[in-house]
Design a protein around this motif. Structure first.
Motif, PDB file in Angstrom:
ATOM      1  N   GLY A   2      70.867  51.899  80.180  1.00 33.29           N
ATOM      2  CA  GLY A   2      70.529  53.202  80.559  1.00 33.29           C
ATOM      3  C   GLY A   2      71.173  54.114  79.680  1.00 33.29           C
ATOM      4  N   SER A   3      70.731  55.402  79.663  1.00 34.01           N
ATOM      5  CA  SER A   3      71.262  56.521  79.227  1.00 34.01           C
ATOM      6  C   SER A   3      71.584  56.380  77.613  1.00 34.01           C
ATOM      7  CB  SER A   3      72.713  56.846  79.833  1.00 34.01           C
ATOM      8  OG  SER A   3      73.158  58.157  79.268  1.00 34.01           O
ATOM      9  N   ASP A 497      81.081  58.951  83.680  1.00 38.74           N
ATOM     10  CA  ASP A 497      79.896  58.831  82.906  1.00 38.74           C
ATOM     11  C   ASP A 497      78.680  58.327  83.979  1.00 38.74           C
ATOM     12  OD1 ASP A 497      81.217  59.194  80.721  1.00 38.74           O
ATOM     13  OD2 ASP A 497      81.630  57.056  80.250  1.00 38.74           O
ATOM     14  N   ILE A 498      78.837  57.771  84.940  1.00 45.51           N
ATOM     15  CA  ILE A 498      77.913  57.072  85.683  1.00 45.51           C
ATOM     16  C   ILE A 498      77.394  58.083  86.576  1.00 45.51           C
ATOM     17  CG2 ILE A 498      77.177  55.427  87.493  1.00 45.51           C
ATOM     18  CD1 ILE A 498      79.462  53.724  86.702  1.00 45.51           C
ATOM     19  N   PHE A 499      78.244  58.866  87.429  1.00 43.79           N
ATOM     20  CA  PHE A 499      77.830  59.634  88.459  1.00 43.79           C
ATOM     21  C   PHE A 499      77.498  61.164  87.816  1.00 43.79           C
ATOM     22  CE2 PHE A 499      79.809  56.292  91.050  1.00 43.79           C
ATOM     23  CZ  PHE A 499      78.928  55.944  91.855  1.00 43.79           C
ATOM     24  N   GLN A 520      72.968  55.061  86.072  1.00 47.60           N
ATOM     25  CA  GLN A 520      73.430  53.968  85.275  1.00 47.60           C
ATOM     26  C   GLN A 520      73.751  54.932  83.789  1.00 47.60           C
ATOM     27  OE1 GLN A 520      70.695  50.847  84.159  1.00 47.60           O
ATOM     28  NE2 GLN A 520      71.724  49.971  82.788  1.00 47.60           N
ATOM     29  N   TYR A 521      74.630  54.447  83.253  1.00 45.53           N
ATOM     30  CA  TYR A 521      75.185  54.952  82.013  1.00 45.53           C
ATOM     31  C   TYR A 521      75.547  53.859  81.150  1.00 45.53           C
ATOM     32  CZ  TYR A 521      77.755  57.818  78.424  1.00 45.53           C
ATOM     33  OH  TYR A 521      78.070  58.275  77.126  1.00 45.53           O
ATOM     34  N   GLU A 522      74.893  53.655  79.974  1.00 44.36           N
ATOM     35  CA  GLU A 522      74.783  52.534  79.133  1.00 44.36           C
ATOM     36  C   GLU A 522      74.854  51.091  80.074  1.00 44.36           C
ATOM     37  OE1 GLU A 522      78.167  53.197  76.583  1.00 44.36           O
ATOM     38  OE2 GLU A 522      76.981  54.869  75.371  1.00 44.36           O
ATOM     39  N   ASN A 523      75.993  50.371  79.962  1.00 47.37           N
ATOM     40  CA  ASN A 523      75.731  48.984  80.594  1.00 47.37           C
ATOM     41  C   ASN A 523      76.709  49.313  82.211  1.00 47.37           C
ATOM     42  OD1 ASN A 523      78.363  49.365  79.629  1.00 47.37           O
ATOM     43  ND2 ASN A 523      78.628  47.288  79.227  1.00 47.37           N
ATOM     44  N   GLN A 524      76.891  50.533  82.463  1.00 49.00           N
ATOM     45  CA  GLN A 524      77.370  50.849  83.751  1.00 49.00           C
ATOM     46  C   GLN A 524      76.489  51.002  84.801  1.00 49.00           C
ATOM     47  OE1 GLN A 524      81.413  52.972  83.211  1.00 49.00           O
ATOM     48  NE2 GLN A 524      80.513  53.437  81.532  1.00 49.00           N
ATOM     49  N   LYS A 525      76.313  50.300  85.794  1.00 52.26           N
ATOM     50  CA  LYS A 525      75.439  50.870  86.776  1.00 52.26           C
ATOM     51  C   LYS A 525      75.841  50.687  88.287  1.00 52.26           C
ATOM     52  CE  LYS A 525      70.812  49.492  87.818  1.00 52.26           C
ATOM     53  NZ  LYS A 525      69.468  48.660  87.469  1.00 52.26           N
TER      54      LYS A 525
END
Length: 752
Positions: A2-3, A497-499, A520-525
């Protein structure tokens, strides 16, 4: 993954807002009406929710026809709420706690008691005539007089009022006592800009802008299309919402906001066109930060009127969020997230209609569903407690809202003996009236809910459930809605970053029982999963694209205290996170130099050097150089201090320090002034402030030095945090005296 797209980060995106309706917040003087000193007394309570901004609804001088949205003087505060000085104390109190203060900017209309309108209606030739919208009547073939068009007022009836004195109608989109300003007239625009600067210069951090998209109107003022065949008056929003010059006006407003790095949110009813919204909120357009969208809070309205029965499904709500979440993310816009405000009923009743036994989990579920989406979350007073709508047993005599009462008068007038119609109206008021949000905040189980004194009649009745639902009980209860809101906002800050900056994907789109989405932000979901029913549900994660869950960060049955502790480092910046510019030591020193008056100002994170500041003001014409060095001491009122730290808003404090120095030069004919203040942590025994003045004679120098010092302590927007050896901590104004009034610091005088 993501992102992938670039992200414009901003402090206001990462913030959350707490809204206060002053009349119902806290009464400090037992007159039955909430006030600003009452708000100040609750700032620590607000801070502990985890919000960053306090939004103060209109508190200006007003006849209170529409609870302050009919303003008679933008530069004064209503007597029942306090004074301008009280607002200044509120601003200072917020800043000391690391919060900002947002004020209401109501400039589509004024009160008919405003001096502008009094002048405007006095004569067609008055210089203020064009400050408002005046039109001659329409005369039919029989010679009967009619309003200029068929627009309906938001508070029932025609949007035009005939004025006998000059024989013309004036426009009022709201109450007859709220005439619309004419933004086509340049002096009106200038007056609004002046109002903004007045409050921003006092330290206000931005504005919520009331119906700001109504300020530009189609100058032909045509009749509205007939959509309600049962009414003589029709909605004219096609001709006054998002008019032809709106963005020209918003650009002017935005220029001032940018100058002060101020927050802005616009109330924009009737706007459903994405491109039109984007023109107002796109990051690089510099108009406003975000808008309040109305689609989700209009979801239960009837076909022609909000007080008609309406129905909706969970999928309708999810479609609304999906539309705006995806659009804003893709187009660099921003959402304002809210369930409640002063114009909307309580969200537990509107969006869940849960039984009392499910109040707690319903309020928590709604907090998660809202605040973890992309946008800036707004929490309305009492929402953090799970306050609910007024009782179903209340009769019309309990209601206070002009919108509701005007509607009732119309029902009674047209259907005087129709008890069924009246019963339906009361049923709809209990569901949708603005009064549902305006009952006093329930502070304790004491009489009147602790809002006012036990023997005082409050301006509006307190919801009788205060004996069960109140702030005192919830603050003590680690499992309460109050603590859960703190946990949710803490989670949002920790996983910023995520929320805040991650993308948003609707999950299980067709379910009428579950509202689920991923961020999702990059590899964080993260998955947010909300059960919108009063029953236990089984939910198949794999069939909805969720392969596995590594960790449950928060759920509505957790102890909120435990969850909050898990996110207790949410307010600590990591090395990857950018500090706001005013807190970033690398952006200092900040200086100001007026060569003509030999004024030198310095804000710095480095130790203060006395020789530097003395040399700045030295002059062959000087008979005295007076120097004051204020140092940090190791105790305060016999309590051992471990260290002190200072913070400021440099744009404001440098402006204030310049005014102080200029006053001193003028009053004492000084040859030079230097003021330097250290920021950040100042160890015990080191200097926090240095003041040097140069004068022709020592008496003037002594007096000037002391006056500059006193003025700095009283006026400069600089605050200190005392950290005590016992682990305690206190924010306080940058005072220069101890508990007995003794001057703190090491003054010395050099005479030449």
């Amino acid at each position: 993954m993501g992102s992938p797209k670039p992200i414009n980060r901003a402090w206001w995106k990462e913030s959350s807002v707490y809204q206060i309706w002053p009349a119902s917040y806290k009464d400090s003087n037992d007159d039955g009406i909430g006030d600003i000193p009452g708000i100040i007394s609750k700032l620590d309570y607000i801070k502990n929710i985890g919000v960053d901004i306090v939004w103060l609804c209109p508190s200006y001088k007003s006849p209170q026809v529409d609870m302050g949205y009919d303003i008679a003087d933008y530069y004064s505060i209503a007597d029942e709420y306090g004074t301008v000085a009280d607002v200044e104390k509120l601003i200072q109190g917020c800043h000391q706690r690391g919060m900002k203060l947002l004020m209401d900017l109501v400039v589509n209309h004024t009160s008919d008691q405003h001096e502008w309108f009094k002048q405007s209606r006095s004569s067609k030739n008055n210089e203020f005539r064009d400050w408002y919208v005046w039109k001659p009547p329409r005369i039919d073939e029989q010679g009967n007089r009619h309003p200029p068009n068929n627009w309906v007022s938001h508070f029932q009836g025609s949007a035009w009022q005939f004025d006998e004195l000059t024989g013309e109608y004036y426009l009022h989109l709201y109450a007859t006592e709220q005439p619309d300003l004419n933004w086509e007239h340049p002096p009106v625009v200038k007056a609004v800009h002046d109002i903004m600067r007045f409050w921003l210069d006092k330290g206000c951090d931005g504005f919520r802008m009331d119906v700001i998209n109504f300020i530009s109107k189609d100058q032909a003022f045509p009749d509205a299309p007939i959509k309600n065949p049962h009414s003589e008056w029709q909605w004219g929003d096609k001709y006054y919402a998002n008019g032809p010059r709106l963005h020209e006006y918003l650009q002017g407003v935005g220029k001032i906001l940018k100058e002060y790095d101020a927050f802005s949110v616009g109330e924009m009813p009737f706007v459903k066109d994405e491109k039109e919204v984007l023109r107002a909120v796109q990051f690089d357009r510099n108009e406003i930060n975000m808008i309040f969208n109305f689609e989700h809070v209009d979801i239960d309205h009837g076909q022609y009127d909000k007080f008609e029965p309406g129905s909706w499904k969970l999928t309708d709500l999810k479609e609304f969020f999906e539309r705006w979440q995806k659009f804003m993310y893709a187009n660099d816009g921003w959402n304002a997230l809210y369930w409640e405000n002063h114009d909307q009923p309580r969200c537990i009743d509107r969006f869940t209609n849960s039984k009392e036994e499910y109040r707690l989990v319903a309020s928590k579920m709604l907090a998660i569903a809202l605040a973890l989406q992309s946008g800036t979350p707004f929490v309305y007073q009492g929402q953090e407690l799970g306050m609910r709508n007024v009782p179903t047993t209340w009769g019309i005599e309990e209601y206070r809202d002009i919108d509701c009462l005007n509607h009732w008068n119309g029902v009674v007038k047209g259907k005087k003996f129709d008890t069924r119609a009246q019963a339906i109206a009361l049923q709809e008021y209990q569901k949708k009236s603005r009064d549902n949000a305006r009952t006093p905040v329930q502070w304790s189980d004491a009489p009147n809910g602790g809002f006012t004194g036990p023997n005082v009649k409050p301006w509006m009745s307190v919801n009788p459930d205060y004996v069960r639902v109140n702030a005192a009980a919830e603050v003590k209860d680690p499992n309460s809605t109050y603590h859960f809101w703190a946990a949710v906002l803490g989670l949002r800050k920790k996983y910023l970053d995520i929320f805040v900056y991650g993308d948003w994907v609707n999950v299980d789109r067709t379910s009428e029982k579950v509202f689920a989405y991923t961020r999702q932000y990059e590899n964080q979901k993260a998955l947010v999963l909300c059960n919108w029913t009063e029953k236990t549900l089984d939910w198949d994660a794999s069939s909805n694209g969720i392969a596995s869950v590594k960790e449950v960060l928060l759920n509505t049955y957790d102890s909120a205290t435990e969850a909050t502790q898990r996110f207790s480092d949410a307010y600590t910046m990591t090395s990857q996170e950018a500090l706001p510019a005013h807190l970033d030591p690398t952006t200092y020193p900040r200086t100001h130099h007026d060569a003509a008056q030999n004024i030198h100002l310095t804000l710095t994170y480095t130790p203060l050097d006395p020789n530097t500041y003395l040399s700045q003001v030295s002059s062959p014409a000087a008979g005295a150089n007076v120097f004051f060095l204020g140092t940090t001491r190791d105790t305060f009122e016999d309590r051992p201090v471990s260290q002190l730290s200072y913070t400021t808003y440099p744009l404001l404090s440098l402006k204030t320090l310049a005014a102080i120095a200029e006053d001193a030069v003028r009053k004492h004919q000084l040859l030079g002034v230097s003021i330097a203040h250290r920021l950040g942590v100042v160890p015990i025994g080191e200097a926090s402030i240095a003041i040097a003045v140069s004068s022709g004679h020592r008496a003037a120098g002594w007096r000037a030095g002391e006056e500059v010092l006193e003025a700095c302590k009283e006026r400069a927007e600089i605050w200190k945090r005392e950290e005590f050896v016992d682990g305690g901590m206190e924010w306080r104004a940058n005072a220069d005296r101890d508990g007995e009034g003794r001057l703190v610091g090491n003054p010395r005088m050099e005479e030449s």
